[in-house]
Motif scaffolding. Structure first.
Motif, short mmCIF file in Angstrom:
data_model
loop_
_atom_site.label_atom_id
_atom_site.label_comp_id
_atom_site.label_asym_id
_atom_site.label_seq_id
_atom_site.Cartn_x
_atom_site.Cartn_y
_atom_site.Cartn_z
N ASP A 51 23.59 49.22 29.70
CA ASP A 51 23.35 50.43 28.92
C ASP A 51 24.53 50.74 28.02
N ALA A 52 25.74 50.54 28.55
CA ALA A 52 26.94 50.79 27.75
C ALA A 52 27.02 49.83 26.56
N GLU A 53 26.70 48.57 26.79
CA GLU A 53 26.73 47.59 25.71
C GLU A 53 25.69 47.92 24.63
N LEU A 54 24.52 48.34 25.04
CA LEU A 54 23.49 48.72 24.08
C LEU A 54 23.92 49.91 23.24
N LEU A 100 33.91 47.17 23.20
CA LEU A 100 34.14 46.66 21.84
C LEU A 100 34.73 45.25 21.89
N ALA A 101 35.66 45.02 22.81
CA ALA A 101 36.25 43.69 22.94
C ALA A 101 35.22 42.68 23.39
N GLU A 102 34.33 43.08 24.29
CA GLU A 102 33.29 42.18 24.79
C GLU A 102 32.31 41.80 23.68
N LEU A 103 31.92 42.76 22.86
CA LEU A 103 30.96 42.48 21.80
C LEU A 103 31.61 41.75 20.63
N ALA A 104 32.94 41.89 20.48
CA ALA A 104 33.62 41.24 19.36
C ALA A 104 33.87 39.77 19.61
N GLY A 175 14.66 31.21 7.23
CA GLY A 175 15.22 31.02 8.56
C GLY A 175 16.18 32.10 8.99
N VAL A 176 15.95 33.35 8.58
CA VAL A 176 16.82 34.45 8.95
C VAL A 176 16.26 35.18 10.17
N VAL A 177 17.14 35.93 10.83
CA VAL A 177 16.70 36.77 11.95
C VAL A 177 16.06 38.03 11.37
N LYS A 178 14.84 38.28 11.76
CA LYS A 178 14.13 39.45 11.24
C LYS A 178 14.14 40.60 12.23
N ASP A 179 14.22 40.31 13.53
CA ASP A 179 14.21 41.38 14.52
C ASP A 179 14.83 40.85 15.81
N ALA A 180 15.30 41.77 16.62
CA ALA A 180 15.86 41.41 17.93
C ALA A 180 15.74 42.62 18.84
N MET A 181 15.51 42.36 20.11
CA MET A 181 15.40 43.44 21.07
C MET A 181 15.82 42.96 22.45
N VAL A 182 16.03 43.92 23.34
CA VAL A 182 16.39 43.63 24.73
C VAL A 182 15.28 44.17 25.61
N VAL A 183 14.79 43.35 26.53
CA VAL A 183 13.75 43.77 27.47
C VAL A 183 14.29 43.62 28.88
N ALA A 240 24.91 43.17 17.65
CA ALA A 240 26.19 42.87 18.28
C ALA A 240 26.00 42.38 19.71
N LEU A 241 25.08 43.00 20.44
CA LEU A 241 24.81 42.56 21.81
C LEU A 241 24.18 41.18 21.83
N ALA A 242 23.24 40.93 20.91
CA ALA A 242 22.59 39.62 20.86
C ALA A 242 23.60 38.52 20.57
N LEU A 243 24.54 38.76 19.67
CA LEU A 243 25.55 37.76 19.35
C LEU A 243 26.48 37.51 20.54
#
Length: 331
Positions: A51-54, A100-104, A175-183, A240-243
């Motif tokens: 939840d914090a990362e999101l 921030l460090a984790e996502l970077a 070939g670009v990313v159009k959407d991303a989500m977390v389930v 950022a989370l997906a990366l």
């Protein structure tokens, strides 16, 4: 947990404010201070690192690829947050720096967090679990036309509920990313996809996590090059989370490219590697360029259920060249 973060978004301020000593604060400073305060308080009350990362991922996405926002201004958002956060001696501030460090990425932005911890600030207990996710099952799905491909990767950790990052790649747009989500229910999502799929028009296949990375890294890289990007707000919030999760997957060059180089099959792979190296491209980027070609042909195999065309593969490898240097901006 909801598929995407539903936390409060920081409110932007456009007016100048006075400090207690009568001096003025610039609007960006007011914005960063408010972000740090509100997000920090939320992180102190959180008990789940996902939840914090999101929440922080959503925060970082506010300026990314937004119409009318200068990309250079958006790039300093994270640095502005770090500068403001580093001066607050509070558990939520340290938690924000750690996320921030984790996502970077590995090793980035850690000094500010370490400095705050050295001053006696203690982070919430869940901070120790950041980045402790292991990739699990991965799968790809699409239709026989091949315009769009969805890639999903599940992540597990002892003591926490699993989740999956799902990314939609649009090949009709290059070939670009159009959407991303977390389930939060990877297996349930996979069962639904199998249940409602049309076997004649759609396909669904389990793939190795390294193959998922090989398909998604070029797509995210292509997305970064877009100027006018037809992107969803959800992608901005979860990018950022997906990366960060993508970096946890095995390097794609360890399946495909390494075998090509070792077996010298096709020989064009080794020639391309030598050509790029001679042009000054470092080893890591050489492997990724070769992996991008492999990912492109993997996509064709998945969508069309046909073997790789060796002549086309060799031609694509022969076409690989070092990137040309861009001219700097005039002052």
């Amino acid at each position: 947990m909801n598929p995407v973060s539903r936390g409060r978004k920081p409110k932007k301020k456009t007016s100048r404010r006075e400090r207690r000593d009568g001096t003025q604060q610039n609007p960006p400073d007011v914005l960063f201070a408010q972000m740090v305060r509100e997000v920090g308080h939320g992180l102190e009350r959180s008990d789940e690192p996902l939840d914090a990362e999101l929440c922080v991922s959503e925060l970082l996405g506010q300026g990314w690829k937004q119409p009318g926002v200068d990309p250079e201004v958006a790039d300093v958002l994270g640095e502005g947050l770090i500068r403001r956060t580093a001066g607050r001696r509070a558990p939520g501030a340290l938690a924000l720096l750690r996320v921030l460090a984790e996502l970077a990425g590995p090793g980035q932005r850690e000094p500010a967090a370490d400095s705050l911890a050295a001053r006696g600030v203690r982070a919430p207990g869940w901070v120790d679990q950041l980045g402790d996710w292991a990739p699990a099952k991965a799968w790809a799905h699409g239709d026989v036309y091949g315009d769009q491909v969805g890639v999903a990767v599940g992540f597990d950790r002892s003591g926490s509920a699993p989740h999956a990052v799902m990314v939609l790649v649009d090949h009709a747009l290059g070939g670009v990313v159009k959407d991303a989500m977390v389930v939060d229910d990877p297996e349930g999502t996979l069962r639904e996809a199998r249940q409602f799929g049309d076997e004649q028009l759609t396909w669904l296949r389990e793939i190795p996590p390294a193959e998922a990375r090989a398909m998604l890294e070029p797509a995210f890289a292509a997305t970064e090059e877009l100027v006018l990007a037809p992107l969803s707000e959800q992608l901005r919030e979860t990018r950022a989370l997906a990366l960060a999760r993508l970096r946890l997957l095995p390097e794609p060059a360890d399946e495909v490219v390494a075998n090509q180089l070792w077996d010298d099959d096709p020989p064009e792979a080794w020639r391309a590697a030598q050509r790029l190296t001679a042009a000054g491209v470092d080893r890591h980027d050489v492997l990724h360029k070769l992996a991008e070609v492999a990912a492109h042909h993997t996509h064709a195999v998945l969508t069309m259920s046909e073997p790789v065309d060796p002549d086309v593969l060799r031609a694509d490898l022969d076409a690989l060249a070092a990137p040309t240097r861009r001219r700097g901006r005039r002052p």
